[in-house]
Design a protein around this motif. Structure first.
Motif, short mmCIF file in Angstrom:
data_model
loop_
_atom_site.label_atom_id
_atom_site.label_comp_id
_atom_site.label_asym_id
_atom_site.label_seq_id
_atom_site.Cartn_x
_atom_site.Cartn_y
_atom_site.Cartn_z
N TYR A 1 -5.65 0.52 -5.99
CA TYR A 1 -4.67 1.20 -4.68
C TYR A 1 -5.05 3.22 -5.29
O TYR A 1 -4.88 3.24 -6.32
CB TYR A 1 -3.70 0.51 -4.63
N GLN B 1 4.35 1.89 -1.62
CA GLN B 1 4.87 0.71 -0.78
C GLN B 1 4.06 -0.28 -0.82
O GLN B 1 4.63 -1.28 -1.59
CB GLN B 1 5.27 0.82 -0.24
N PRO B 2 2.95 -0.08 -0.50
CA PRO B 2 2.12 -1.28 -0.38
C PRO B 2 1.73 -2.50 -2.41
O PRO B 2 1.60 -3.83 -1.65
CB PRO B 2 0.60 -0.58 -0.49
N ILE B 3 1.87 -1.10 -2.89
CA ILE B 3 1.44 -1.97 -4.50
C ILE B 3 2.89 -3.07 -4.56
O ILE B 3 2.56 -3.91 -4.81
CB ILE B 3 1.09 -0.85 -5.67
N GLN C 1 3.25 6.01 -0.27
CA GLN C 1 2.59 5.83 -0.82
C GLN C 1 2.44 5.05 -1.86
O GLN C 1 1.07 4.01 -1.97
CB GLN C 1 2.15 7.48 -1.57
N ASP D 1 4.67 -4.18 -2.25
CA ASP D 1 4.47 -5.13 -1.34
C ASP D 1 3.76 -6.26 -2.46
O ASP D 1 4.10 -7.49 -2.25
CB ASP D 1 4.26 -5.18 -0.33
N GLU D 2 2.74 -6.46 -2.67
CA GLU D 2 1.47 -7.10 -3.22
C GLU D 2 1.82 -7.49 -4.55
O GLU D 2 1.94 -8.80 -4.84
CB GLU D 2 0.46 -6.21 -3.56
#
Length: 270
Positions: free
Chosen positions: A195, A214-216, A212, A218-219
């Protein structure tokens, strides 16, 4: 015999006796020498010899000296005018009143004149210094023009060659530096589990930072993977970890930080 006749006879006898008793005088040595030698020679020997100057020669020497002194005065005057023109930066202009003109004229009258030679050298020094100042200000065209002026004064001066090389090296060094600065690395294409984050992440607002990252979050929460953070600032790298770990409530996130300007977070399989 009468009395008068007796008196006359007595006087005559007395005079005759006087003439007989007179001895001839000795001649003077100088008179003998004169009589024995040539009167002309004696006259020459007795006449003193007096050296008389050659009037024509004396006049000629004085005239030459006057001309030499007059020529020297003209040369000194030319040098004085050249030094003044140099002091007010009239180096090559105006055409009929400049330092180079006066110094060159003085050298024409007196080749090798020390002060005139110094004046020519000073002009070259001024132009080469101006060339360097212009180059430092990135005005390379004006710098080259000043160097050309210096060559017109004395093309054989080694200072011109040295300054030309310095200016060339400075320009080349700046061009190399500009290429390095302007050449930005191409952005990496993230692989699976990588990421990329913006370099200016911490100049954003708090909500934008969370968005910025948040995707990390969640994963990591889904896969429970450890993370590796590649960031040039250690303090900011730890802050990224704290944000992720604080929002993953099911477990403590394992992480490693690396001092590298990749601006990336990567998920690692066990």
């Amino acid at each position: 015999m009468s009395k008068n006749q007796v008196s006359f006879l007595f006087i005559a006898l007395f005079l005759t006796g006087c003439q007989t008793n007179i001895a001839p005088s000795e001649s003077h040595p100088l008179q003998e020498k004169v009589s024995e030698s040539d009167p002309k020679s004696v006259s020459a020997e007795l006449t003193p010899v007096i050296d008389t100057p050659d009037v024509k020669q004396t006049t000629a020497i004085s005239s030459a000296e006057r001309k030499s002194r007059a020529a020297e005065r003209v040369t000194l005057s030319l040098i004085a005018q050249g030094e003044y023109a140099l002091s007010v930066d009239r180096l090559l202009t105006p055409e009929d009143d400049n330092a180079n003109l006066y110094f060159q004229a003085a050298l024409g009258r007196d080749p090798g004149n020390f002060k005139a030679t110094q004046g020519i050298t000073a002009i070259v020094d001024v132009y080469t210094q101006w060339a360097w100042d212009a180059a430092r200000n990135r005005d390379y065209i004006q710098s080259a023009r000043y160097l050309e002026y210096a060559r017109s004064v004395n093309p054989e001066d080694p200072v011109i060659v040295e300054m030309t090389s310095r200016v060339k090296d400075l320009k080349a060094k700046r061009e190399r530096t500009a290429k390095v600065v302007s050449k930005k690395p191409e952005p990496k294409e993230p692989q699976i589990g990588q990421y990329l984050l913006p370099e200016t992440l911490f100049s954003l607002s708090e909500d934008e930072i969370i968005a910025q990252i948040q995707p990390i979050i969640d994963e990591v929460a889904k896969t429970e993977q450890a993370i590796e953070i590649y960031w040039p600032n250690d303090k900011q790298a730890r802050l990224i970890y704290q944000i992720i770990n604080s929002r993953v409530t099911a477990f403590r996130v394992r992480a490693m930080t690396y001092h590298r300007a990749d601006y990336m977070v990567e998920l690692k399989q066990d």
